[in-house]
Design a protein around this motif. Structure first.
Motif, PDB file in Angstrom:
ATOM      1  N   ALA A  37       0.842  -1.151  -0.013  1.00 14.06           N
ATOM      2  CA  ALA A  37      -0.096  -0.035   0.357  1.00 14.06           C
ATOM      3  C   ALA A  37       0.938   1.213   0.049  1.00 14.06           C
ATOM      4  O   ALA A  37       0.706   2.409  -0.681  1.00 14.06           O
ATOM      5  N   GLN A  40       2.112   1.915  -3.469  1.00 17.11           N
ATOM      6  CA  GLN A  40       1.198   2.632  -4.277  1.00 17.11           C
ATOM      7  C   GLN A  40       0.827   4.003  -3.983  1.00 17.11           C
ATOM      8  O   GLN A  40       0.770   4.770  -4.938  1.00 17.11           O
ATOM      9  N   ILE A  41       0.793   4.170  -2.845  1.00 20.07           N
ATOM     10  CA  ILE A  41       0.745   5.659  -2.285  1.00 20.07           C
ATOM     11  C   ILE A  41       1.958   6.494  -2.856  1.00 20.07           C
ATOM     12  O   ILE A  41       1.702   7.509  -3.242  1.00 20.07           O
ATOM     13  N   ASP A  56     -10.429   5.727  -4.347  1.00 20.78           N
ATOM     14  CA  ASP A  56      -9.498   4.889  -4.334  1.00 20.78           C
ATOM     15  C   ASP A  56      -8.200   5.033  -3.535  1.00 20.78           C
ATOM     16  O   ASP A  56      -7.418   4.511  -2.966  1.00 20.78           O
ATOM     17  N   LYS A  57      -7.888   6.381  -3.657  1.00 18.67           N
ATOM     18  CA  LYS A  57      -6.826   7.171  -2.617  1.00 18.67           C
ATOM     19  C   LYS A  57      -7.131   7.026  -1.165  1.00 18.67           C
ATOM     20  O   LYS A  57      -6.340   6.674  -0.423  1.00 18.67           O
ATOM     21  N   LEU A  60      -6.379   3.550  -0.240  1.00 19.98           N
ATOM     22  CA  LEU A  60      -5.172   3.017  -0.004  1.00 19.98           C
ATOM     23  C   LEU A  60      -4.430   3.673   1.076  1.00 19.98           C
ATOM     24  O   LEU A  60      -3.852   2.861   1.789  1.00 19.98           O
TER      25      LEU A  60
END
Length: 234
Positions: A37, A40-41, A56-57, A60
């Motif tokens: 995670a 991805q961030i 989605d943000k 996350l």
């Protein structure tokens, strides 16, 4: 240390072993998802993931925060299980319950988005790409897009439900071990009090001899005025 019956789970395994195993599992699984995670961030913070929606943000960030917190509390649970520290195990059990609730809420939100948001968008993109292919294969590719995403979503739901059941049972095991440690502490405290009371009784026994009445010194024969005493006539 006085004997206290070990509580079990799965019919025969001690709960201490269960807390030990689930702590290691929490460190491994939580570490994997938290690292994924955070990666991805880091990507969308640097502009590499521009197609992520606001929901989605948020998802996350929620996964990254909860999984990182789970790793820290799992480490506390591991230390508590090894050292039989009730305070650490109690913290682990309480936080594990909170993380489980948050995980269930976040999973429900993710599944909702999968069926009503993100999944529909991906199906439309897949079908749009299928329309650009050969005319004879469009229908088959449309069906593959819809059927593939439907099957994938069902698998995700099943995996989430199984994981939630495992987490809930892990909370039960952790609280059972907290109860066992409390029983051990209570038994040890009672045994200590019993030994202290026995020591006090032994110490105070010699002092009881001083409380018994002593014979009067002038009641002895040499000091008494008995029949042998004859008074001289005047």
């Amino acid at each position: 240390m006085p004997y206290v019956r070990s509580r079990k789970f799965c019919c025969c395994l001690p709960v201490r072993f269960g807390v030990f195993c689930e702590s290691i599992l929490g460190i491994a699984v939580g570490g994997f998802f938290s690292v994924a995670a955070w990666l991805q961030i880091n990507k969308f913070l640097h502009g590499q993931l521009k197609d992520l929606s606001q929901s989605d943000k948020i998802a996350l960030w929620a996964v990254a925060a909860t999984m990182t917190f789970a790793v820290v509390t799992s480490l506390l649970g591991l230390i508590g299980a090894i050292g039989r520290v009730r305070a650490l195990v109690a913290i682990y059990a309480s936080v594990l319950t909170g993380v489980t609730v948050l995980d269930i809420v976040g999973g429900i939100y993710f599944i909702y988005q999968l069926f009503h948001g993100y999944g529909d968008d991906q199906i439309q993109k897949c079908q749009a790409q299928a329309d650009q292919g050969a005319p004879g294969t469009v229908d088959a590719e449309h069906w593959a897009c819809s059927a593939g995403f439907k099957t994938g979503r069902i698998i995700v739901v099943v995996v989430y439900v199984i994981w939630w059941l495992i987490e809930i049972y892990g909370c039960v095991i952790a609280f059972e071990y907290v109860g066992q440690l409390r029983e051990e502490e209570d038994a040890s405290f009672s045994d200590r009090e019993k030994n202290q009371s026995q020591n006090i009784t032994i110490v105070t026994q010699p002092a009881a001899a001083f409380s018994q009445p002593q014979p009067y010194a002038f009641a002895a024969a040499p000091h008494s005025y008995g029949p042998e005493f004859k008074q001289e006539p005047l």
